[in-house]
Design a protein around this motif. Structure first.
Motif, PDB file in Angstrom:
ATOM      1  N   THR A  79      58.092  61.314  49.133  1.00 10.70           N
ATOM      2  CA  THR A  79      59.010  61.847  48.632  1.00 10.70           C
ATOM      3  C   THR A  79      58.851  63.884  49.144  1.00 10.70           C
ATOM      4  O   THR A  79      57.882  64.736  49.666  1.00 10.70           O
ATOM      5  CB  THR A  79      58.563  62.721  46.998  1.00 10.70           C
ATOM      6  N   SER A  91      55.239  64.050  41.749  1.00  9.65           N
ATOM      7  CA  SER A  91      54.121  64.217  40.855  1.00  9.65           C
ATOM      8  C   SER A  91      56.262  63.879  39.176  1.00  9.65           C
ATOM      9  O   SER A  91      56.027  64.469  38.146  1.00  9.65           O
ATOM     10  CB  SER A  91      53.700  65.095  40.069  1.00  9.65           C
ATOM     11  N   GLY A 100      58.134  61.560  38.976  1.00 10.31           N
ATOM     12  CA  GLY A 100      58.707  60.614  39.073  1.00 10.31           C
ATOM     13  C   GLY A 100      60.003  59.520  39.962  1.00 10.31           C
ATOM     14  O   GLY A 100      60.245  58.134  40.381  1.00 10.31           O
ATOM     15  N   GLY A 122      58.868  58.727  43.717  1.00  7.96           N
ATOM     16  CA  GLY A 122      57.881  58.021  43.918  1.00  7.96           C
ATOM     17  C   GLY A 122      58.619  56.623  43.115  1.00  7.96           C
ATOM     18  O   GLY A 122      58.105  55.034  43.923  1.00  7.96           O
TER      19      GLY A 122
HETATM   20  C1  LIG Z   1      53.027  59.066  47.290  1.00  9.54           C
HETATM   21  C2  LIG Z   1      54.191  59.725  47.025  1.00  9.54           C
HETATM   22  C3  LIG Z   1      55.508  58.371  47.427  1.00  9.54           C
HETATM   23  C4  LIG Z   1      54.384  59.451  45.495  1.00  9.54           C
HETATM   24  O1  LIG Z   1      55.813  60.108  45.916  1.00  9.54           O
HETATM   25  P1  LIG Z   1      55.985  61.011  43.720  1.00  9.54           P
HETATM   26  O2  LIG Z   1      57.343  61.222  43.147  1.00  9.54           O
HETATM   27  O3  LIG Z   1      54.737  61.733  43.438  1.00  9.54           O
HETATM   28  O4  LIG Z   1      55.407  59.711  42.446  1.00  9.54           O
HETATM   29  P2  LIG Z   1      55.168  60.042  41.251  1.00  9.54           P
HETATM   30  O5  LIG Z   1      55.853  61.354  40.384  1.00  9.54           O
HETATM   31  O6  LIG Z   1      56.316  58.966  40.297  1.00  9.54           O
HETATM   32  O7  LIG Z   1      53.603  59.607  40.842  1.00  9.54           O
HETATM   33  C5  LIG Z   1      52.662  60.843  41.128  1.00  9.54           C
HETATM   34  C6  LIG Z   1      51.637  60.613  40.920  1.00  9.54           C
HETATM   35  O8  LIG Z   1      51.182  59.750  42.668  1.00  9.54           O
HETATM   36  C7  LIG Z   1      49.885  60.413  42.705  1.00  9.54           C
HETATM   37  N1  LIG Z   1      50.807  61.676  44.445  1.00  9.54           N
HETATM   38  C8  LIG Z   1      49.609  61.360  45.167  1.00  9.54           C
HETATM   39  N2  LIG Z   1      50.804  61.831  46.348  1.00  9.54           N
HETATM   40  C9  LIG Z   1      50.926  62.988  45.660  1.00  9.54           C
HETATM   41  C10 LIG Z   1      51.322  64.532  46.105  1.00  9.54           C
HETATM   42  N3  LIG Z   1      50.531  64.769  47.048  1.00  9.54           N
HETATM   43  N4  LIG Z   1      51.075  65.623  44.974  1.00  9.54           N
HETATM   44  C11 LIG Z   1      51.334  65.100  43.817  1.00  9.54           C
HETATM   45  N5  LIG Z   1      50.866  63.236  42.899  1.00  9.54           N
HETATM   46  C12 LIG Z   1      50.803  62.643  44.018  1.00  9.54           C
HETATM   47  C13 LIG Z   1      49.946  60.519  42.177  1.00  9.54           C
HETATM   48  O9  LIG Z   1      48.498  60.082  41.441  1.00  9.54           O
HETATM   49  C14 LIG Z   1      50.962  61.034  40.996  1.00  9.54           C
HETATM   50  O10 LIG Z   1      50.747  60.821  39.347  1.00  9.54           O
HETATM   51  P3  LIG Z   1      49.815  62.376  38.480  1.00  9.54           P
HETATM   52  O11 LIG Z   1      51.388  63.023  38.711  1.00  9.54           O
HETATM   53  O12 LIG Z   1      50.626  61.749  37.331  1.00  9.54           O
HETATM   54  O13 LIG Z   1      48.279  63.054  39.041  1.00  9.54           O
HETATM   55  C15 LIG Z   1      54.370  60.831  47.275  1.00  9.54           C
HETATM   56  O14 LIG Z   1      52.988  61.710  46.539  1.00  9.54           O
HETATM   57  C16 LIG Z   1      53.649  61.428  48.661  1.00  9.54           C
HETATM   58  O15 LIG Z   1      55.643  61.651  49.321  1.00  9.54           O
HETATM   59  N6  LIG Z   1      53.290  61.566  49.131  1.00  9.54           N
HETATM   60  C17 LIG Z   1      53.073  62.012  50.964  1.00  9.54           C
HETATM   61  C18 LIG Z   1      53.377  61.233  51.818  1.00  9.54           C
HETATM   62  C19 LIG Z   1      52.241  59.999  51.612  1.00  9.54           C
HETATM   63  O16 LIG Z   1      51.190  59.500  51.908  1.00  9.54           O
HETATM   64  N7  LIG Z   1      53.449  58.603  51.673  1.00  9.54           N
HETATM   65  C20 LIG Z   1      53.094  57.441  51.494  1.00  9.54           C
HETATM   66  C21 LIG Z   1      52.917  56.802  53.049  1.00  9.54           C
HETATM   67  S1  LIG Z   1      51.453  55.560  52.543  1.00  9.54           S
END
Ligand SMILES: CC(C)(COP(=O)(O)OP(=O)(O)OC[C@H]1O[C@@H](n2cnc3c(N)ncnc32)[C@H](O)[C@@H]1OP(=O)(O)O)[C@@H](O)C(=O)NCCC(=O)NCCS
Length: 197
Positions: free
Chosen positions: A81, A87, A89, A91
């Motif tokens: 994302t 954070s 939703g 992801g």
């Molecule tokens: C993992 C990822 C795809 C989740 O996407 P997202 O859009 O933030 O997902 P959601 O909003 O549905 O869920 C958020 C949750 O993800 C987790 N999270 C993981 N990395 C995070 C970050 N850098 N910032 C915020 N939340 C993160 C937390 O548990 C968070 O929950 P919270 O907001 O209650 O603390 C995203 O954090 C990301 O792109 N991270 C960097 C790239 C990565 O590591 N990708 C996975 C490769 S295996």
């Protein structure tokens, strides 16, 4: 915020995903990104984007394959994302779309590798109901930065191999020189860290 998940099909759409994808895969280059994705598509890779209007705020790459251990499986290569939109939703929306796609394609599993250092992502996957089932073992066999578009190795040990193959030292055949290079004796400079998942 309502985001829509769209399959990425055109070169222009692939290019529009670059700025988000590079946040997860910083070694990627803008100028070779489309060719890289197109090459991977030949072995089953597919890309989807999370769109807020026309703006790309998340990207996922996946492939469906069958194996003896798990049967039909959807493997998530990439999930990211935009850093400014985490954070909220997005992801979760992408992962749930991928689960739906796995079911549509009659998969029995959805799986992925996540680098050991990605603690935030691990929290996310566990929250989404995934389990840690395996240890992932890997062995590095060559440089990450080999230019597959031109099939030219660019740095490190492969460069030494090419150089050794082109310029046989006096008294040594080209074949012998190449053998020495491949065995590692001609170059001890290759020290790149292993790639991350
Ligand atoms: C993992 C990822 C795809 C989740 O996407 P997202 O859009 O933030 O997902 P959601 O909003 O549905 O869920 C958020 C949750 O993800 C987790 N999270 C993981 N990395 C995070 C970050 N850098 N910032 C915020 N939340 C993160 C937390 O548990 C968070 O929950 P919270 O907001 O209650 O603390 C995203 O954090 C990301 O792109 N991270 C960097 C790239 C990565 O590591 N990708 C996975 C490769 S295996």
């Amino acid at each position: 915020m309502t985001v829509k998940i769209r399959k990425i099909t055109t070169d222009q759409q692939i290019q529009a995903c670059f700025d988000v994808m590079v946040q997860l895969r910083p070694h990627l280059r803008r100028d070779t990104f489309v060719a890289c994705v197109r090459r991977q598509e030949k072995t089953g890779y597919r890309m989807v984007a999370a769109l807020d209007g026309r703006r790309v705020c998340g990207v996922a790459g996946y492939r469906v394959f069958e194996c003896l251990s798990r049967g039909r499986n959807l493997y998530v290569d990439d999930l990211v994302t935009d850093a400014a939109r985490r954070s909220r939703g997005i992801g979760q929306t992408m992962l749930r779309w991928l689960v739906g796609e796995a079911l549509r394609q009659h998969c029995r599993h959805l799986s992925l590798d996540s680098g050991v250092q990605r603690f935030g992502a691990h929290r996310f996957y566990l929250r989404e109901g995934m389990h840690i089932l395996c240890h992932h073992f890997a062995m590095e066999l060559g440089p990450q930065d080999i230019d597959l578009d031109q099939r030219v190795p660019t740095t490190g040990r492969w460069q030494a191999i090419e150089k050794a193959a082109r310029k046989p030292a006096s008294g040594r055949s080209a074949a012998k020189q190449k053998e020495l290079a491949v065995s590692g004796r001609a170059s001890r400079r290759y020290t790149r860290p292993p790639p991350t998942a």
